[in-house]
Write a protein that holds these residues in place. Sequence first.
Motif, short mmCIF file in Angstrom:
data_model
loop_
_atom_site.label_atom_id
_atom_site.label_comp_id
_atom_site.label_asym_id
_atom_site.label_seq_id
_atom_site.Cartn_x
_atom_site.Cartn_y
_atom_site.Cartn_z
N CYS A 20 -11.57 24.01 -21.19
CA CYS A 20 -10.37 23.36 -20.68
C CYS A 20 -9.54 24.36 -19.87
O CYS A 20 -9.40 25.51 -20.28
CB CYS A 20 -9.57 22.86 -21.89
SG CYS A 20 -7.96 22.21 -21.55
N GLU A 78 -5.66 8.19 -16.39
CA GLU A 78 -6.73 9.02 -15.82
C GLU A 78 -6.86 10.33 -16.58
O GLU A 78 -7.96 10.79 -16.85
CB GLU A 78 -6.46 9.28 -14.33
CG GLU A 78 -7.53 10.10 -13.66
CD GLU A 78 -8.91 9.45 -13.70
OE1 GLU A 78 -9.90 10.19 -13.75
OE2 GLU A 78 -8.99 8.21 -13.69
N GLN A 79 -5.74 10.93 -16.95
CA GLN A 79 -5.78 12.17 -17.73
C GLN A 79 -6.43 11.94 -19.08
O GLN A 79 -7.23 12.75 -19.54
CB GLN A 79 -4.37 12.73 -17.92
CG GLN A 79 -3.77 13.32 -16.68
CD GLN A 79 -2.36 13.83 -16.91
OE1 GLN A 79 -1.74 13.52 -17.92
NE2 GLN A 79 -1.86 14.60 -15.97
N ARG A 81 -8.61 9.62 -19.78
CA ARG A 81 -10.04 9.41 -19.55
C ARG A 81 -10.77 10.74 -19.37
O ARG A 81 -11.87 10.93 -19.88
CB ARG A 81 -10.26 8.49 -18.34
CG ARG A 81 -10.11 7.01 -18.67
CD ARG A 81 -10.55 6.15 -17.51
NE ARG A 81 -9.57 6.13 -16.44
CZ ARG A 81 -8.47 5.39 -16.42
NH1 ARG A 81 -8.20 4.61 -17.44
NH2 ARG A 81 -7.64 5.43 -15.41
N GLU A 82 -10.16 11.66 -18.62
CA GLU A 82 -10.77 12.97 -18.42
C GLU A 82 -10.91 13.72 -19.75
O GLU A 82 -11.95 14.33 -20.02
CB GLU A 82 -9.93 13.80 -17.44
CG GLU A 82 -10.02 13.31 -16.02
CD GLU A 82 -9.06 14.06 -15.10
OE1 GLU A 82 -8.46 15.07 -15.53
OE2 GLU A 82 -8.92 13.63 -13.94
N LYS A 86 -14.33 14.89 -21.88
CA LYS A 86 -14.59 16.22 -22.41
C LYS A 86 -14.95 16.15 -23.90
O LYS A 86 -15.84 16.85 -24.36
CB LYS A 86 -13.38 17.13 -22.21
CG LYS A 86 -13.18 17.52 -20.77
CD LYS A 86 -11.96 18.39 -20.62
CE LYS A 86 -11.72 18.72 -19.16
NZ LYS A 86 -10.55 19.57 -18.96
#
Length: 101
Positions: A20, A78-79, A81-82, A86
């Motif tokens: 990350c 969107e964050q 989902r990202e 991960k």
Amino acid sequence: MTQPFTVTVQILDKDYHISCPPAQRANLEQAARYLDGKMREIRLSGKVIGAERIAVLAALNISHDLLQRPASAEPAGEQVRELLAKIDSALLESPTESQQG
């Protein structure tokens, strides 16, 4: 560009090491705590057995919640989902747990 580093998060009492960017560490940790909470709720219900099944059900519930949000909330979605991608990647790297029961 900032180099990613490894963050260790704990979900259902198991450690996951996730790469990350430093600026996203707090978001990743928050997402892991949220996912852990959702998975614990499902496990405590006693209706679902096995960490993999619990994870899938939690992912479906979270996805459903995200899809119900208004379009104006899309950047935050969107964050999430990202971060979920991960976490999915980290889960794929870990050995599969045998189901209980």
